[in-house]
Design a protein around this motif. Structure first.
Motif, PDB file in Angstrom:
ATOM      1  N   GLU A 103      36.841  44.243  45.343  1.00 37.40           N
ATOM      2  CA  GLU A 103      35.961  43.149  44.913  1.00 37.40           C
ATOM      3  C   GLU A 103      35.199  43.521  43.642  1.00 37.40           C
ATOM      4  N   THR A 104      34.761  44.770  43.562  1.00 37.02           N
ATOM      5  CA  THR A 104      34.037  45.255  42.384  1.00 37.02           C
ATOM      6  C   THR A 104      34.947  45.270  41.170  1.00 37.02           C
ATOM      7  N   ARG A 105      36.188  45.757  41.351  1.00 38.12           N
ATOM      8  CA  ARG A 105      37.154  45.783  40.241  1.00 38.12           C
ATOM      9  C   ARG A 105      37.418  44.380  39.717  1.00 38.12           C
ATOM     10  N   VAL A 106      37.705  43.455  40.631  1.00 41.69           N
ATOM     11  CA  VAL A 106      38.039  42.081  40.224  1.00 41.69           C
ATOM     12  C   VAL A 106      36.861  41.431  39.524  1.00 41.69           C
ATOM     13  N   LYS A 107      35.662  41.583  40.089  1.00 40.87           N
ATOM     14  CA  LYS A 107      34.467  40.969  39.497  1.00 40.87           C
ATOM     15  C   LYS A 107      34.200  41.542  38.107  1.00 40.87           C
ATOM     16  N   ALA A 108      34.289  42.863  37.970  1.00 39.22           N
ATOM     17  CA  ALA A 108      34.035  43.502  36.674  1.00 39.22           C
ATOM     18  C   ALA A 108      35.051  43.049  35.631  1.00 39.22           C
ATOM     19  N   ILE A 109      36.320  43.052  35.983  1.00 37.35           N
ATOM     20  CA  ILE A 109      37.374  42.635  35.051  1.00 37.35           C
ATOM     21  C   ILE A 109      37.179  41.180  34.641  1.00 37.35           C
ATOM     22  N   THR A 110      36.912  40.325  35.615  1.00 37.31           N
ATOM     23  CA  THR A 110      36.717  38.903  35.329  1.00 37.31           C
ATOM     24  C   THR A 110      35.548  38.694  34.380  1.00 37.31           C
ATOM     25  N   GLU A 111      34.432  39.357  34.632  1.00 37.18           N
ATOM     26  CA  GLU A 111      33.245  39.191  33.789  1.00 37.18           C
ATOM     27  C   GLU A 111      33.440  39.780  32.394  1.00 37.18           C
ATOM     28  N   ILE A 112      34.025  40.959  32.328  1.00 35.45           N
ATOM     29  CA  ILE A 112      34.231  41.623  31.028  1.00 35.45           C
ATOM     30  C   ILE A 112      35.089  40.757  30.110  1.00 35.45           C
ATOM     31  N   PHE A 113      36.207  40.266  30.634  1.00 35.29           N
ATOM     32  CA  PHE A 113      37.136  39.553  29.766  1.00 35.29           C
ATOM     33  C   PHE A 113      36.774  38.086  29.573  1.00 35.29           C
ATOM     34  N   ALA A 114      35.950  37.542  30.446  1.00 36.11           N
ATOM     35  CA  ALA A 114      35.411  36.197  30.202  1.00 36.11           C
ATOM     36  C   ALA A 114      34.414  36.275  29.048  1.00 36.11           C
ATOM     37  N   GLU A 115      33.575  37.313  29.079  1.00 40.20           N
ATOM     38  CA  GLU A 115      32.591  37.507  28.017  1.00 40.20           C
ATOM     39  C   GLU A 115      33.277  37.804  26.678  1.00 40.20           C
ATOM     40  N   ALA A 116      34.419  38.466  26.732  1.00 37.51           N
ATOM     41  CA  ALA A 116      35.167  38.793  25.508  1.00 37.51           C
ATOM     42  C   ALA A 116      35.911  37.574  24.955  1.00 37.51           C
ATOM     43  N   GLY A 117      35.943  36.473  25.705  1.00 40.95           N
ATOM     44  CA  GLY A 117      36.585  35.255  25.229  1.00 40.95           C
ATOM     45  C   GLY A 117      38.092  35.232  25.387  1.00 40.95           C
ATOM     46  N   PHE A 118      38.604  35.983  26.347  1.00 46.95           N
ATOM     47  CA  PHE A 118      40.050  36.010  26.568  1.00 46.95           C
ATOM     48  C   PHE A 118      40.518  34.687  27.174  1.00 46.95           C
ATOM     49  N   SER A 119      41.787  34.381  26.981  1.00 46.24           N
ATOM     50  CA  SER A 119      42.376  33.153  27.532  1.00 46.24           C
ATOM     51  C   SER A 119      42.389  33.229  29.054  1.00 46.24           C
ATOM     52  N   ASP A 120      42.455  32.071  29.689  1.00 48.62           N
ATOM     53  CA  ASP A 120      42.505  32.020  31.150  1.00 48.62           C
ATOM     54  C   ASP A 120      43.730  32.750  31.691  1.00 48.62           C
ATOM     55  N   VAL A 121      44.850  32.639  30.989  1.00 42.22           N
ATOM     56  CA  VAL A 121      46.081  33.307  31.442  1.00 42.22           C
ATOM     57  C   VAL A 121      45.853  34.813  31.511  1.00 42.22           C
ATOM     58  N   THR A 122      45.297  35.387  30.468  1.00 45.67           N
ATOM     59  CA  THR A 122      45.066  36.833  30.435  1.00 45.67           C
ATOM     60  C   THR A 122      44.016  37.246  31.460  1.00 45.67           C
ATOM     61  N   LYS A 123      42.907  36.515  31.520  1.00 39.80           N
ATOM     62  CA  LYS A 123      41.844  36.844  32.484  1.00 39.80           C
ATOM     63  C   LYS A 123      42.378  36.809  33.908  1.00 39.80           C
ATOM     64  N   ASN A 124      43.106  35.770  34.239  1.00 36.63           N
ATOM     65  CA  ASN A 124      43.631  35.646  35.600  1.00 36.63           C
ATOM     66  C   ASN A 124      44.665  36.716  35.905  1.00 36.63           C
ATOM     67  N   PHE A 125      45.478  37.045  34.914  1.00 35.14           N
ATOM     68  CA  PHE A 125      46.482  38.094  35.102  1.00 35.14           C
ATOM     69  C   PHE A 125      45.806  39.437  35.366  1.00 35.14           C
ATOM     70  N   LEU A 126      44.797  39.759  34.581  1.00 32.11           N
ATOM     71  CA  LEU A 126      44.085  41.020  34.775  1.00 32.11           C
ATOM     72  C   LEU A 126      43.370  41.048  36.124  1.00 32.11           C
ATOM     73  N   ALA A 127      42.880  39.894  36.575  1.00 30.63           N
ATOM     74  CA  ALA A 127      42.246  39.817  37.897  1.00 30.63           C
ATOM     75  C   ALA A 127      43.270  40.083  39.001  1.00 30.63           C
ATOM     76  N   VAL A 128      44.482  39.575  38.832  1.00 26.73           N
ATOM     77  CA  VAL A 128      45.549  39.831  39.806  1.00 26.73           C
ATOM     78  C   VAL A 128      45.880  41.322  39.833  1.00 26.73           C
ATOM     79  N   LEU A 129      45.983  41.933  38.649  1.00 25.09           N
ATOM     80  CA  LEU A 129      46.249  43.375  38.593  1.00 25.09           C
ATOM     81  C   LEU A 129      45.128  44.158  39.268  1.00 25.09           C
ATOM     82  N   ALA A 130      43.884  43.766  39.011  1.00 26.73           N
ATOM     83  CA  ALA A 130      42.744  44.450  39.620  1.00 26.73           C
ATOM     84  C   ALA A 130      42.766  44.286  41.135  1.00 26.73           C
ATOM     85  N   ASP A 131      43.067  43.090  41.587  1.00 24.10           N
ATOM     86  CA  ASP A 131      43.104  42.797  43.018  1.00 24.10           C
ATOM     87  C   ASP A 131      44.199  43.593  43.723  1.00 24.10           C
ATOM     88  N   ASN A 132      45.319  43.779  43.048  1.00 22.20           N
ATOM     89  CA  ASN A 132      46.447  44.490  43.634  1.00 22.20           C
ATOM     90  C   ASN A 132      46.442  45.992  43.344  1.00 22.20           C
TER      91      ASN A 132
END
Length: 158
Positions: A95-124
C-alpha cells in the motif's frame, strides 16, 4: 521451473488488466478504429508487462509520451540511490509503495497510462524490473515505427 512461475503469473496479469481495477486497462477510445497489435512477440514477465504497456499506450495514442516518461523513471532510478533502493525494496508494504508511486508521478505530471502502469508494477512488486521493461517497451515502439537498431563498426587502417 522459473518459466512455469512466469507463465502462471500471466493469467493474473491479464485478469488485472481486463478488470481495469486500477484504471490501467480501462477502455480508451481508439481514434483509428483498428485493432492495435503488438508488433513483435515478447516473452517472460518483463515482455508481458512491456506488451501490456504498449497496447494501452497505443490505444490511448500516447506512445511517445509514455516512452519518454518511462525513460525518465529509469533515469531517476539510476540518478537517485534513494529512489533506486525504494523501487527494489520489497519490504516496503504494498500500500505504501502504490501510494508513493501514485503521488510522486501525479505530481510530476505523468500521463494516466504511465501512472497507472507504475501503480500496477508497485502493487505486484515488479518495480525492480522497470529498466528491463522499459528496454523491451522501447523495442516495441521502435518496431511499431519501423525503426531498426543497428551497430556500426568501423576499422581504421593506418
Amino acid at each position: 521451473m522459473a518459466a512455469r512461475h512466469l507463465r502462471s503469473g500471466l493469467p493474473l496479469l491479464r485478469a488485472h488488466l481486463a478488470q481495469g481495477s486500477r484504471g490501467f486497462a480501462s477502455q480508451v477510445a481508439n481514434p483509428t478504429g483498428k485493432d492495435i497489435k503488438v508488433p513483435e512477440a515478447l516473452y517472460g514477465g518483463t515482455g508481458n508487462y512491456a506488451s501490456a504497456l504498449f497496447l494501452t499506450a497505443a490505444k490511448a495514442n500516447v506512445l511517445d509520451k509514455v516512452e519518454s516518461e518511462i525513460s525518465d523513471v529509469v533515469a531517476a532510478s539510476k540518478k537517485s540511490s534513494l529512489f533506486s533502493q525504494f523501487i527494489k525494496d520489497l519490504s516496503v508494504p504494498k500500500e505504501t509503495r502504490v501510494k508513493a508511486i501514485t503521488e510522486i508521478f501525479a505530481e510530476a505530471g505523468f500521463s494516466d497510462v504511465t501512472k497507472n502502469f507504475l501503480a500496477v508494477l508497485a502493487d505486484n512488486g515488479r518495480l525492480k524490473h522497470i529498466e528491463r521493461i522499459a528496454e523491451r517497451f522501447v523495442d516495441l515502439t521502435m518496431a511499431h515505427k519501423g525503426e531498426v537498431k543497428v551497430i556500426v563498426r568501423t576499422v581504421i587502417v593506418s
